[in-house]
Design a protein around this motif. Structure first.
Motif, PDB file in Angstrom:
ATOM      1  N   ASP A  49      25.629 -30.097  18.661  1.00  0.00           N
ATOM      2  CA  ASP A  49      26.676 -29.356  17.970  1.00  0.00           C
ATOM      3  C   ASP A  49      26.758 -27.958  18.566  1.00  0.00           C
ATOM      4  OD1 ASP A  49      28.723 -29.559  16.118  1.00  0.00           O
ATOM      5  OD2 ASP A  49      27.367 -30.137  14.480  1.00  0.00           O
ATOM      6  N   VAL A  50      27.918 -27.317  18.420  1.00  0.00           N
ATOM      7  CA  VAL A  50      28.124 -25.950  18.893  1.00  0.00           C
ATOM      8  C   VAL A  50      28.805 -25.160  17.778  1.00  0.00           C
ATOM      9  CG1 VAL A  50      29.221 -24.462  20.615  1.00  0.00           C
ATOM     10  CG2 VAL A  50      28.362 -26.726  21.290  1.00  0.00           C
ATOM     11  N   THR A  85      34.710 -19.691  25.879  1.00  0.00           N
ATOM     12  CA  THR A  85      33.247 -19.810  25.857  1.00  0.00           C
ATOM     13  C   THR A  85      32.825 -20.991  24.987  1.00  0.00           C
ATOM     14  OG1 THR A  85      33.029 -17.423  26.163  1.00  0.00           O
ATOM     15  CG2 THR A  85      31.094 -18.606  25.374  1.00  0.00           C
ATOM     16  N   TYR A  86      33.439 -21.105  23.807  1.00  0.00           N
ATOM     17  CA  TYR A  86      33.123 -22.208  22.896  1.00  0.00           C
ATOM     18  C   TYR A  86      33.400 -23.553  23.569  1.00  0.00           C
ATOM     19  CZ  TYR A  86      33.300 -25.367  18.910  1.00  0.00           C
ATOM     20  OH  TYR A  86      33.073 -26.420  18.060  1.00  0.00           O
ATOM     21  N   GLU A  87      34.574 -23.681  24.165  1.00  0.00           N
ATOM     22  CA  GLU A  87      34.929 -24.957  24.802  1.00  0.00           C
ATOM     23  C   GLU A  87      34.013 -25.264  25.976  1.00  0.00           C
ATOM     24  OE1 GLU A  87      39.698 -25.117  23.651  1.00  0.00           O
ATOM     25  OE2 GLU A  87      39.086 -24.528  25.685  1.00  0.00           O
ATOM     26  N   ALA A  88      33.625 -24.228  26.722  1.00  0.00           N
ATOM     27  CA  ALA A  88      32.712 -24.447  27.851  1.00  0.00           C
ATOM     28  C   ALA A  88      31.355 -24.951  27.367  1.00  0.00           C
ATOM     29  CB  ALA A  88      32.541 -23.156  28.638  1.00  0.00           C
ATOM     30  N   ALA A  89      30.871 -24.398  26.239  1.00  0.00           N
ATOM     31  CA  ALA A  89      29.588 -24.847  25.684  1.00  0.00           C
ATOM     32  C   ALA A  89      29.673 -26.306  25.233  1.00  0.00           C
ATOM     33  CB  ALA A  89      29.179 -23.950  24.520  1.00  0.00           C
ATOM     34  N   LYS A 127      17.044 -32.566  17.580  1.00  0.00           N
ATOM     35  CA  LYS A 127      18.419 -32.090  17.465  1.00  0.00           C
ATOM     36  C   LYS A 127      18.529 -30.693  18.058  1.00  0.00           C
ATOM     37  CE  LYS A 127      22.382 -31.659  14.416  1.00  0.00           C
ATOM     38  NZ  LYS A 127      22.924 -31.830  13.047  1.00  0.00           N
ATOM     39  N   ILE A 128      19.450 -30.539  18.989  1.00  0.00           N
ATOM     40  CA  ILE A 128      19.626 -29.283  19.717  1.00  0.00           C
ATOM     41  C   ILE A 128      21.060 -28.794  19.540  1.00  0.00           C
ATOM     42  CG2 ILE A 128      19.549 -28.179  21.991  1.00  0.00           C
ATOM     43  CD1 ILE A 128      17.627 -30.480  22.829  1.00  0.00           C
ATOM     44  N   ILE A 129      21.204 -27.561  19.109  1.00  0.00           N
ATOM     45  CA  ILE A 129      22.539 -26.990  18.950  1.00  0.00           C
ATOM     46  C   ILE A 129      22.662 -25.703  19.771  1.00  0.00           C
ATOM     47  CG2 ILE A 129      22.798 -27.955  16.639  1.00  0.00           C
ATOM     48  CD1 ILE A 129      22.455 -25.055  15.559  1.00  0.00           C
TER      49      ILE A 129
END
Length: 241
Positions: A45-46, A33-37, A2-4
């Motif tokens: 997850d972000v 920035t959040y939406e780009a991630a 799992k990668i966040i």
């Protein structure tokens, strides 16, 4: 695995106060920035991690995920470690909150390090790029890194490393780019360890990892982040939309 992604987002900024809440083409810098991630589709997850009610509300009100910092922190690693302590996750990628134009190439490289690290030899991974201009090499704001033959960091410094006592021996000067991917346990260990003399002297948190025996794998890239550190940077960013 799992990668966040975690985006540390402080409201205060010495050079440009409240920069993350500035308008960038109809959305705030931190929301872009959040939406780009999220749109990279690299992460399970972000989260935005912040000390600000304004930033927290900005992300949550637009359907995003945010975590409030409980304590004051001196470093990004501390802030991220607190946030992920109770999350079920293996790899945590630190995304810069003031870089809304995310380049996926370096992030893919960082994540691949852990996917291929079956023996779990890497505690964290980060980026570096070659610099050749003498002014850049001597600038203490450009952190330099030297590595061993396998790409693991030996030392980071604001000074010129290695020192060029002998010329024309094929030395390359590598600038550290502060984008990290961590094993969660490395973050938790960092959070519990004291600051030692090297970190205190250079004001570089990555030295704490080295001082306590953590292994940092460095990945070479040509990536140059487009950060928003000044009002002039914001104006240039608006022209890029």
């Amino acid at each position: 695995m799992k990668i966040i992604a975690v985006i540390p987002a402080r409201y205060a900024s010495t050079r440009f106060p409240a920069k993350l809440m500035q308008d960038l083409g109809g959305k705030t810098v931190i929301l872009r920035t959040y939406e780009a991630a999220v749109n990279t589709q690299l992460f399970d997850d972000v989260f935005v991690v912040t000390d600000s009610d304004l930033i927290y509300d900005e992300i949550v009100s637009h359907g995003g995920k945010a975590i409030m910092s409980i304590k004051e922190h001196e470093s990004g690693s501390d802030r991220i470690a607190e946030a992920v302590t109770n999350l079920d996750v293996e790899i945590v990628v630190n995304v810069q909150g003031d870089e809304p134009f995310i380049d996926t190439e370096p992030l893919v490289k960082l994540i691949d390090i852990f996917r291929k690290d079956a023996a779990a030899q890497v505690d964290l991974a980060s980026l570096m790029r070659e610099i050749n201009d003498e002014e850049d090499i001597n600038n203490p704001n450009n952190v330099k890194v030297v590595t061993d033959q396998n790409g693991f960091a030996l030392y980071f410094s604001r000074s010129v490393i290695p020192f060029p006592r002998e010329k024309n021996v094929g030395v390359r000067y590598m600038q550290h780019i502060g984008i990290y991917a961590f094993r969660k346990q490395a973050l938790l260990d960092f959070y519990s360890l004291p600051m030692k003399s090297l970190e205190a002297s250079e004001k570089l948190e990555q030295l704490r990892y080295l001082e306590f025996g953590k292994r940092i794998k460095m990945i070479e890239t040509t990536h140059v982040g487009i950060g928003i550190d000044t009002p002039e940077d914001l104006e240039r960013a608006r022209l890029m939309l």
